[in-house]
Design a protein around this motif. Structure first.
Motif, PDB file in Angstrom:
ATOM      1  N   ALA A 140      16.183   3.581   5.510  1.00  0.00           N
ATOM      2  CA  ALA A 140      16.653   3.062   6.798  1.00  0.00           C
ATOM      3  C   ALA A 140      17.384   4.150   7.566  1.00  0.00           C
ATOM      4  N   ILE A 141      17.166   4.175   8.870  1.00  0.00           N
ATOM      5  CA  ILE A 141      17.821   5.145   9.743  1.00  0.00           C
ATOM      6  C   ILE A 141      19.022   4.472  10.404  1.00  0.00           C
ATOM      7  N   PRO A 142      20.223   4.991  10.202  1.00  0.00           N
ATOM      8  CA  PRO A 142      21.405   4.388  10.830  1.00  0.00           C
ATOM      9  C   PRO A 142      21.450   4.722  12.317  1.00  0.00           C
ATOM     10  N   SER A 143      22.276   3.977  13.040  1.00  0.00           N
ATOM     11  CA  SER A 143      22.394   4.211  14.480  1.00  0.00           C
ATOM     12  C   SER A 143      23.780   3.763  14.929  1.00  0.00           C
ATOM     13  N   ALA A 200      19.446   0.466   0.355  1.00  0.00           N
ATOM     14  CA  ALA A 200      18.382   1.292   0.931  1.00  0.00           C
ATOM     15  C   ALA A 200      18.888   2.718   1.108  1.00  0.00           C
ATOM     16  N   LYS A 201      17.981   3.671   1.057  1.00  0.00           N
ATOM     17  CA  LYS A 201      18.343   5.090   1.214  1.00  0.00           C
ATOM     18  C   LYS A 201      18.581   5.394   2.683  1.00  0.00           C
ATOM     19  N   LEU A 202      19.783   5.890   2.995  1.00  0.00           N
ATOM     20  CA  LEU A 202      20.099   6.301   4.356  1.00  0.00           C
ATOM     21  C   LEU A 202      19.303   7.569   4.676  1.00  0.00           C
ATOM     22  N   LEU A 210       0.815  -1.212   0.000  1.00  0.00           N
ATOM     23  CA  LEU A 210       0.000   0.000   0.000  1.00  0.00           C
ATOM     24  C   LEU A 210       0.854   1.271   0.000  1.00  0.00           C
ATOM     25  N   SER A 211       2.122   1.111   0.313  1.00  0.00           N
ATOM     26  CA  SER A 211       2.991   2.266   0.547  1.00  0.00           C
ATOM     27  C   SER A 211       3.794   2.658  -0.676  1.00  0.00           C
ATOM     28  N   LEU A 212       4.176   3.927  -0.690  1.00  0.00           N
ATOM     29  CA  LEU A 212       5.135   4.405  -1.699  1.00  0.00           C
ATOM     30  C   LEU A 212       6.542   3.973  -1.318  1.00  0.00           C
ATOM     31  N   GLY A 213       6.770   3.787  -0.043  1.00  0.00           N
ATOM     32  CA  GLY A 213       8.070   3.355   0.448  1.00  0.00           C
ATOM     33  C   GLY A 213       7.951   2.882   1.877  1.00  0.00           C
ATOM     34  N   THR A 214       9.009   2.243   2.365  1.00  0.00           N
ATOM     35  CA  THR A 214       9.019   1.706   3.721  1.00  0.00           C
ATOM     36  C   THR A 214      10.226   2.251   4.472  1.00  0.00           C
ATOM     37  N   LEU A 215       9.980   2.877   5.616  1.00  0.00           N
ATOM     38  CA  LEU A 215      11.037   3.403   6.475  1.00  0.00           C
ATOM     39  C   LEU A 215      11.276   2.436   7.623  1.00  0.00           C
ATOM     40  N   CYS A 263      19.128  -2.146   9.922  1.00  0.00           N
ATOM     41  CA  CYS A 263      19.174  -0.917   9.128  1.00  0.00           C
ATOM     42  C   CYS A 263      20.487  -0.793   8.369  1.00  0.00           C
ATOM     43  N   HIS A 264      21.595  -1.111   9.033  1.00  0.00           N
ATOM     44  CA  HIS A 264      22.898  -1.006   8.378  1.00  0.00           C
ATOM     45  C   HIS A 264      23.019  -2.002   7.223  1.00  0.00           C
ATOM     46  N   GLN A 265      22.458  -3.197   7.410  1.00  0.00           N
ATOM     47  CA  GLN A 265      22.492  -4.172   6.318  1.00  0.00           C
ATOM     48  C   GLN A 265      21.670  -3.686   5.133  1.00  0.00           C
TER      49      GLN A 265
END
Length: 360
Positions: free
Chosen positions: A251-254, A272-274, A220-225, A264-266
């Motif tokens: 993905a949000i890095p940490s 994936a877009k950081l 359903l989404s345009l993208g997945t965060l 997220c790092h993988q």
């Protein structure tokens, strides 16, 4: 009456989504399956013996609970051919033939972004999910997630507290709430946005249902965060499905010391877009959306206005206020004042009374 045949065919044993569509290619409509002779059904080679027996019995009482549920206010059952069935979902390989919807059907066709992550996130992870949901809500992008504990719930709450719509995709029948502690949250979501499911009324929270529903979240989404995730998790399944569907993955890095950063790092390594701020998402989606001038924070870049001297002593791991005083050589009064300002800017969160962690 057409709806009855759709429900009945999906109730038949040994008929999943893919088999359902194979059947439609031959018989064209669910009604035609039930009106066909037993020899015609056998000749098609699509049905096993127990399925043939079920179709011959044609016991419509088996779907009465679904039909009764749909009579309640705000409850809808959409088939793939209904005008309100979301076009975005039709683009995936195996869209659910039927969607149960409790709430506003129209919001399913609005631009959506999925926010998903760990059921046991860090304090900072929960804050990220909440903040990004709020920012997306101010831009009229509907936040969609799975109503699980942790990141999912924080994303839904962020959207709701921005007075915006949000969608929860459930792994149960919509007469049941899972987890049960989210009963109030589910009510808020259905009042403001929508609860949806492909599972018939009465379906329990079976383990296999949740990976299956993830394709709907991404579809359903345009993208997945992805906010926080371990390598082996349902979140990573959702991200994989999004990529396979041709959708954007963010993905949000940490911190490398945070085990929930590994997923997220993988994903970032895999392309994936950081994501550091909302602009990273909007640039990738290339949406022509109006910027809300009354929104206090459009980009997380813009929130870092206060050049606090304490930032060098803080991290994504909790640190006690006494240790901050010792490391910074500042007075307790100055440290307390600086931490209060950072809290007001949502850059740190206090935990366990006297410890602090960075949130961005």
């Amino acid at each position: 009456m057409d709806l009855v045949y759709w429900l009945m065919l999906l109730k038949a044993p040994r008929i999943g989504t893919r088999t359902f569509y194979k059947i439609l290619k031959v018989f064209e409509t669910p009604e035609a399956v039930f009106l066909a002779s037993e020899s015609e059904r056998k000749k098609s080679g699509l049905f096993r013996q127990e399925t043939l027996k079920f179709l011959t019995q044609n016991d419509t009482s088996l779907v009465q609970a679904d039909l009764d549920w749909a009579q309640a206010d705000g409850c809808h059952i959409l088939t793939l051919i209904d005008k309100d069935y979301p076009e975005q979902l039709k683009t995936i390989m195996d869209p659910p033939p039927i969607l149960y919807v409790r709430g506003d059907v129209a919001c399913l066709s609005k631009p959506q972004l999925a926010i998903v992550g760990s059921r046991n996130p860090s304090v900072g992870g929960k804050q990220h999910a909440y903040d990004f949901a709020q920012l997306l809500a101010h831009l009229d992008i509907v936040v969609i997630s799975g109503m699980a504990s942790g990141i999912d719930a924080s994303a839904h709450i962020g959207a709701l507290e921005a007075n915006a719509q949000t969608i929860a995709v459930c792994g149960t029948g919509l007469d049941r709430i899972y987890p049960a502690k989210h009963k109030a949250l589910a009510h808020q979501i259905s009042t403001k946005g929508a609860l949806i499911s492909e599972f018939c009324i009465g379906t329990s929270p079976l383990a296999n249902n949740f990976p299956r529903r993830n394709r709907i979240i991404s579809g359903l989404s345009l993208g997945t965060l992805v906010v926080e995730a371990s390598i082996k998790s349902g979140t990573m399944i959702t991200a994989k499905l999004a990529a396979e569907q041709g959708k954007e993955v963010f993905a949000i890095p940490s911190s490398i010391h945070n085990p929930l950063s590994q997923g997220c790092h993988q994903l970032i390594k895999q392309g994936a877009k950081l994501v550091e701020n909302i602009d990273d998402i909007l640039d990738e989606l290339q949406l022509n959306l109006p910027i809300q001038k009354n929104n206090s924070v459009i980009s997380t870049k813009e929130s870092n206005d206060h050049p606090s001297v304490l930032l060098k002593y803080l991290s994504y791991n909790a640190i006690n206020i006494d240790e901050i005083v010792e490391r910074s050589n500042l007075s307790p009064q100055v440290v307390t004042q600086e931490l209060l300002l950072l809290e007001l800017e949502h850059r740190v969160v206090r935990i366990n009374g006297s410890s602090y962690v960075l949130t961005k």
